[in-house]
Design an enzyme around this catalytic site. Sequence first.
Site, short mmCIF file in Angstrom:
data_model
loop_
_atom_site.label_atom_id
_atom_site.label_comp_id
_atom_site.label_asym_id
_atom_site.label_seq_id
_atom_site.Cartn_x
_atom_site.Cartn_y
_atom_site.Cartn_z
N CYS A 1 39.21 -13.13 27.58
CA CYS A 1 38.33 -12.86 26.45
C CYS A 1 38.05 -11.37 26.42
CB CYS A 1 37.04 -13.67 26.57
SG CYS A 1 35.80 -13.27 25.31
N CYS B 1 35.77 -10.89 18.30
CA CYS B 1 36.78 -11.35 19.27
C CYS B 1 37.62 -10.15 19.66
CB CYS B 1 37.65 -12.45 18.66
SG CYS B 1 38.99 -13.00 19.74
#
Length: 280
Positions: free
Chosen positions: A75, A225
């Site tokens: 991530c 993101c």
Amino acid sequence: MSLQFTKYQGLGNDFILIDNRNEATPLLTPEQAVDICDRHFGVGADGVIFLLPATGETDYTMRIFNSDGSEPEMCGNGIRCLARFAADLEGHALTATPRYRIHTLAGTITPQVRSDGQVTVDMGQPRLLAGEIPTTLKPAAEKVIAQPLQVGGRSWSVTCVSMGNPHCITFVENVAAIDLHTLGPQFEHHPAFPQRINTEFIEVIRPDYLKMRVWERGAGMTLACGTGACAALVAAVLNDLSEPRATVELPGGPLEIEWSAPGQAVLMTGPAEQVFQGVL
């Protein structure tokens, strides 16, 4: 349960960070992570991140459970938060610039905390072959660039990129008009993506400025993101829509992304901020 945690956020993508340096196994189960991430009955977060002992020639290991209990390979916003968390645990001053080698399921990622509070991350090289995504849209040894995909009753031109986790990028005229709650799950669970997919909708404002909305695999619609922003810049360059360095504007704020040439690593720069501490 009595477990200390610290909450961090990167452009509104928020995480519960756990100091797991004395154990090689996460101190929480995926099922517990689901409960803790619940924004009504728990702490509330997009995921739980564990700072674990080093693996091989790295400084630390990162594991993450999404809010649905699934475990992604990596991530981008999360690793910036992890780097800031490690620096805080080590007692570094806010002006210090520690650099870490972090083992992840996507490989070794190298973030560096900057004196201005930003974190720059060497995200490694993007993977472009269909078999690396993975997707069945093209043969395994071919790239997926501007490939048609039927979703929601229409054809979309998509480009697929892996930043250690899979991304499907499509370029649109008005990103604000996209019905993300409807289209996001349809892309995520499309049979062309056997491991599901993160989906980015991109509006090119200028060659050095992209606007993006994202539906994350396992987390749904989020404010930002990091790996998605990296994949978006790579896809824009591959489609001759962007310069090698651009600002990617997300609902939570901007990230600076650079991909100088094929075969080179993608660099991502953005914030990571501590929100509060607590005990579970």
